[in-house]
Each structure stands twice: as C-alpha cells, then as structure tokens.
Design an enzyme around this catalytic site. Structure first.
Site, PDB file in Angstrom:
ATOM      1  N   GLY A  88       2.233   4.924  -0.551  1.00 13.77           N
ATOM      2  CA  GLY A  88       1.408   6.337  -0.729  1.00 13.77           C
ATOM      3  C   GLY A  88       2.625   7.176  -1.171  1.00 13.77           C
ATOM      4  O   GLY A  88       2.781   7.635  -2.160  1.00 13.77           O
ATOM      5  N   CYS A 140      -1.658  33.142  11.623  1.00 15.73           N
ATOM      6  CA  CYS A 140      -1.277  33.525  12.915  1.00 15.73           C
ATOM      7  C   CYS A 140      -0.891  32.591  14.030  1.00 15.73           C
ATOM      8  O   CYS A 140      -1.496  32.328  15.090  1.00 15.73           O
ATOM      9  CB  CYS A 140      -2.544  34.273  13.561  1.00 15.73           C
ATOM     10  SG  CYS A 140      -2.980  35.738  12.475  1.00 15.73           S
ATOM     11  N   GLU A 182       0.879  -1.213  -0.001  1.00 14.28           N
ATOM     12  CA  GLU A 182       0.035  -0.069   0.027  1.00 14.28           C
ATOM     13  C   GLU A 182       0.922   1.071  -0.028  1.00 14.28           C
ATOM     14  O   GLU A 182       0.753   2.020   1.075  1.00 14.28           O
ATOM     15  CB  GLU A 182      -0.822   0.092   1.273  1.00 14.28           C
ATOM     16  CG  GLU A 182      -1.600  -1.179   1.465  1.00 14.28           C
ATOM     17  CD  GLU A 182      -2.106  -1.382   3.168  1.00 14.28           C
ATOM     18  OE1 GLU A 182      -1.709  -0.435   3.959  1.00 14.28           O
ATOM     19  OE2 GLU A 182      -2.881  -2.056   3.160  1.00 14.28           O
ATOM     20  N   TYR A 187       5.732  17.960  11.784  1.00 21.92           N
ATOM     21  CA  TYR A 187       6.592  17.128  12.199  1.00 21.92           C
ATOM     22  C   TYR A 187       8.024  17.527  12.158  1.00 21.92           C
ATOM     23  O   TYR A 187       9.009  16.712  12.039  1.00 21.92           O
ATOM     24  CB  TYR A 187       6.622  15.932  11.034  1.00 21.92           C
ATOM     25  CG  TYR A 187       5.292  15.276  10.847  1.00 21.92           C
ATOM     26  CD1 TYR A 187       4.482  14.633  11.686  1.00 21.92           C
ATOM     27  CD2 TYR A 187       4.888  15.543   9.596  1.00 21.92           C
ATOM     28  CE1 TYR A 187       3.225  13.934  11.281  1.00 21.92           C
ATOM     29  CE2 TYR A 187       3.495  14.902   9.036  1.00 21.92           C
ATOM     30  CZ  TYR A 187       2.594  14.229  10.093  1.00 21.92           C
ATOM     31  OH  TYR A 187       1.776  13.590   9.659  1.00 21.92           O
TER      32      TYR A 187
HETATM   33  N1  LLP Z   1      -1.276   1.851   4.773  1.00 24.11           N
HETATM   34  C1  LLP Z   1      -1.519   2.097   6.050  1.00 24.11           C
HETATM   35  C2  LLP Z   1      -2.114   1.300   6.777  1.00 24.11           C
HETATM   36  C3  LLP Z   1      -1.029   3.289   6.566  1.00 24.11           C
HETATM   37  O1  LLP Z   1      -1.484   3.778   7.621  1.00 24.11           O
HETATM   38  C4  LLP Z   1      -0.149   4.038   5.495  1.00 24.11           C
HETATM   39  C5  LLP Z   1       0.175   5.648   5.935  1.00 24.11           C
HETATM   40  C6  LLP Z   1       0.328   3.691   4.063  1.00 24.11           C
HETATM   41  C7  LLP Z   1      -0.272   2.620   3.860  1.00 24.11           C
HETATM   42  C8  LLP Z   1       0.917   4.533   3.342  1.00 24.11           C
HETATM   43  O2  LLP Z   1       2.396   4.827   3.941  1.00 24.11           O
HETATM   44  P1  LLP Z   1       3.399   5.307   2.902  1.00 24.11           P
HETATM   45  O3  LLP Z   1       3.663   4.547   1.843  1.00 24.11           O
HETATM   46  O4  LLP Z   1       2.939   6.560   2.436  1.00 24.11           O
HETATM   47  O5  LLP Z   1       4.488   5.344   3.667  1.00 24.11           O
HETATM   48  N2  LLP Z   1       1.082  12.496   7.310  1.00 24.11           N
HETATM   49  C9  LLP Z   1       2.275  11.839   7.341  1.00 24.11           C
HETATM   50  C10 LLP Z   1       2.360  10.353   7.211  1.00 24.11           C
HETATM   51  C11 LLP Z   1       1.214   9.469   7.728  1.00 24.11           C
HETATM   52  C12 LLP Z   1       1.057   8.214   7.339  1.00 24.11           C
HETATM   53  C13 LLP Z   1       0.100   7.326   7.836  1.00 24.11           C
HETATM   54  N3  LLP Z   1      -0.302   5.941   7.330  1.00 24.11           N
HETATM   55  C14 LLP Z   1       3.454  12.537   6.870  1.00 24.11           C
HETATM   56  O6  LLP Z   1       3.236  13.586   6.223  1.00 24.11           O
HETATM   57  O7  LLP Z   1       4.474  12.075   7.024  1.00 24.11           O
END
Ligand code: LLP
Length: 405
Positions: free
Chosen positions: A261, A327, A259, A302
């Site tokens: 992202g 602000c 998965e 972060y």
């Molecule tokens: N699958 C699940 C169950 C997840 O919780 C996440 C991300 C992904 C897949 C995707 O993960 P990736 O391939 O993107 O690492 N807002 C934060 C990141 C939060 C990620 C939450 N879960 C940031 O800006 O770094």
C-alpha cells in the site's frame, strides 16, 4: 516539480495532490521484482482508496487487498477484476462475508476459528463454497512502530501456527470451504529485510506441511509491502525483497501474492496547505496552516514525520511547530520544522502523504474533507471535490426535521 501554487489557486487548500504516473511506476516495480514467477500484486486500498488512484492499478491488471466490503466494492468500481481481490480483516460481518461470496472474489483471509465456522455456515446457506486463506501469525518482530506491528502473538491479527493447522484440516474436510492460500503480514513501514525473510521461511515450511497433508495450497500471500523513506530510513531494495521470499519458497509451486500500500502511493502524494497566521509564546513559535489532523492524522497518531516543502526565501530559518485549526494540542503536522518567516497565504506542502493520508481523514470539528487531484501526462484531474457543508449535514438535518415533526 509540481506547480503547487497554481494548483492551490485553482483548487484551494488544503488539497491532496497525487502523481499518478509515479503510482504506476511503483506498481510496475513490484511486478518486475517478481517477474518470471507466478505473482499477483494486490494493492492495499487502505493506503489510499480514491477510485482514480485504484484505477491506476486496474489499468496495469493489478489486484486489490481489501479490509471491508466497502473497499471490495471500491476496487470493483475502479476496474479491478473480482478474481484478483482478496478480503482480510479480523472482524468481517455476516453481510460482508455474504456479499464477498456473491461477488466471487479470489479468497477471504480468515483470522480466527470462529470466523472460519461463520464463513462455512454462510457458504452453506448460499450453497456456494468459499475459497479461503488463513492469516497465520508467525510471531516475528517486524521492528516497526508498535501501532503498525501485526505479526506478534500480542497482536490481534491472524492465528498462531498450531491453531492454523487445525483450521486448515477442518477446512480441508468441509464441503463449503476451499483452503487455497496461506497468508501472513507482520507489519507496515518495514525497513528491515530479515524479519520478512524469517517469516517467509517459517510460513513456507508450514505450507509444505499442509501440502504434505493433501491440501491444495496455490497462493502464498506475504502481506504488505516495504517501507518508504520519510526521514532517513533506509529503504529495502525490491529485488532483495523478492529474492528473500523466492528463496524461502524453494520448490513450492505457488502464486506469490503481495499487498503493498504505502510503497505504491506514499511518495506520490502531497498535502498542500496554506499559512493562516504565525504566533509566538514565551516558549515556542507556531505556524498555523489551514490543514489539520483531520486531513493528515499520522503526525498526531504516530508522531510521524513528513518532510515539508515551502517557497524558498532569502531569510533565516528558525524552528516552528506547524499546527492546524483543530481544538487539540495534539493537532500538529510538524514539530520543530525549520522555516523562514511565513506570510499569510504562503504554502507549506507535506511530502510522502499519499498513503494513509486522505484515507484516514475525518470530519472532526466539522471540517470538510479536502479535495484530491491527480497529475498525469502534465494534465491535472480533479479526483474528488472538496466536501460541502450542506452535504455533510444533510442526513442529520433530515433526521432532525423528521424527529421534530
Ligand atoms: N496487508 C495487510 C493485511 C495490512 O494490514 C496492511 C497494512 C497492508 C497489507 C499494507 O501494508 P503497507 O504496504 O502499506 O505497509 N495507518 C498506518 C499504517 C497501517 C497499516 C495497516 N495495515 C500508517 O499511517 O502508518
């Protein structure tokens, strides 16, 4: 190189720009890494859920990982087939579960015993068995930022192995639950392979024990993808990543689900901002731009670093914080960036902003969410218009008027 100046003139700033071809390349790299094995790459919509972005994945017959029914419906609108959609999250509501069952998605990822019972009850009401997978928490440190670390016992996600086993056995006996997958996800922005390999081994062993008990497990879901290089992080090689998972699987005959992202969309996106003013205090230089934490929250939330691009000048570089108009002292997009003297109207572009950028944006301070454009085959497409004040307040105004009648 993208002509940011031209785009800024045409669409104004702040503006998100996505290289749609690069998104497809990144997706294909995942498919290739697992080629020769049954695999399904489910793009995590939370990283960037713009329909046109998700459509790039649909064009390549990809799947979707969703964390709300809203995301499930977005994925379908963008052209992803329901049988390639999975739905995770610790707090799915009854309506969400019901709709997901109606839409006949691949499976729901269950994150607690209570949720399992809830899904069973809803499936029974609908007389429609639910395909499920259980998110198992392997209790392995992913060595990433604590806010995006998810695979430790102190995190709210998933269930521990023992509890998971009880849930699988319960589901196995239920007329309305079909446990077909095992899922884990230890965290995001992963830069080390070892924790992924260890988790895959632990969960593969667990999967073997389930199969030995007679469960028909067909999907092995390894969660999100690899991290990207924001500053100097080393990036995991996708081939090594895939190999470490395949090695753990040994003789298991399962379809691998992954998965990703961030690694699909992160590097393909830019936030283009325009300099408004410069100012100095006794201690600091501030460059004030028209983008802010409501557009890109990652630096504030972060302390994340996003490399900046600006038009080169024959001038000395000196330190500045790049801040927005919101602000809050926490409203910064970069700390201690090295910039030449900036003029009002100069552009500052934040790189690697395609993931968790627009999708985490808000209307804080009643700022309109900005526009999004995509580039493909040297053409620019508007993917989402800049919000209009009238639209943002329309519903509140309607209610205010009704309540004052
Ligand atoms: N699958 C699940 C169950 C997840 O919780 C996440 C991300 C992904 C897949 C995707 O993960 P990736 O391939 O993107 O690492 N807002 C934060 C990141 C939060 C990620 C939450 N879960 C940031 O800006 O770094």
């Amino acid at each position: 190189m993208i002509d940011f100046k031209k785009l800024a003139q045409e669409y104004q700033t702040p503006l998100y720009v996505y290289d749609l071809e690069k998104i497809q390349e990144k997706f294909k790299a995942y498919k290739n890494a697992f080629s020769g094995r049954k695999s399904l790459i489910c793009y995590a919509l939370k990283a960037n859920s713009n329909l046109s972005v998700v459509h790039q994945i649909a064009e390549l017959e990809g799947g979707a990982d969703c964390v709300s029914i809203g995301e499930v419906k977005r994925a379908i609108l963008a052209g992803i087939k329901p049988y390639r959609i999975i739905f995770s999250g610790v707090g799915k509501g009854d309506e969400e579960i019901k709709e997901a069952l109606e839409l006949d998605i691949l499976f729901l990822n269950v994150e607690s015993y209570q949720e399992l019972l809830r899904i069973e009850a809803i499936a029974k009401d609908m007389q429609k068995p639910s395909r499920i997978s259980i998110r198992v928490n392997p209790n392995i440190d992913p060595k990433t930022h604590p806010y995006i670390s998810t695979g430790l016992s102190e995190n709210k996600f998933g269930v521990e192995l023992e509890e998971a086993k009880k849930m699988y056995l319960y589901a196995h006996k239920s007329e309305f639950l079909q446990p077909i997958g095992v899922h884990f996800h230890i965290g995001s922005q992963l830069t080390e392979l070892e924790p992924i390999a260890q988790s895959a081994q632990k969960i593969a062993e667990f999967t073997r024990s389930l199969i030995a008990l007679g469960l028909d497990i067909r999907f092995f879901d390894v969660g999100g993808g690899i991290g990207i290089c924001y500053a100097q992080e080393k990036v995991i090689d996708l081939y090594d990543y895939a190999q470490s998972i395949l090695a753990a699987l040994g003789g298991l005959d399962v379809t691998i689900i992954c998965e990703p992202g961030r690694s699909i969309v992160g590097e393909s996106g830019y936030l283009v901002t325009k300099v408004l003013y410069e100012k100095y205090t006794n201690k600091k230089r501030f460059v004030i731009v028209d983008g802010a934490m409501n557009d890109l929250l990652r630096p504030s939330l972060y302390d994340a670093y996003h490399r900046v691009w600006f038009q080169e000048k024959q001038e000395e570089l000196f330190q500045a914080d790049i801040v927005g108009p919101i602000c809050e002292s926490g409203d910064f997009l970069a700390k201690n960036a090295r910039l030449p003297k900036m003029q009002s109207g100069d552009l500052i572009v934040f790189e690697n902003a395609g993931a968790y950028g627009y999708s985490m944006s808000s209307n804080y301070n009643t700022r309109m969410r900005c526009a999004e454009v995509g580039i493909k085959n040297n053409q620019t497409y508007l993917l989402k218009s800049r919000e209009k004040f009238e639209d943002v307040v329309a519903d509140e105004l309607d209610n205010l008027r009704k309540n004052c009648e």
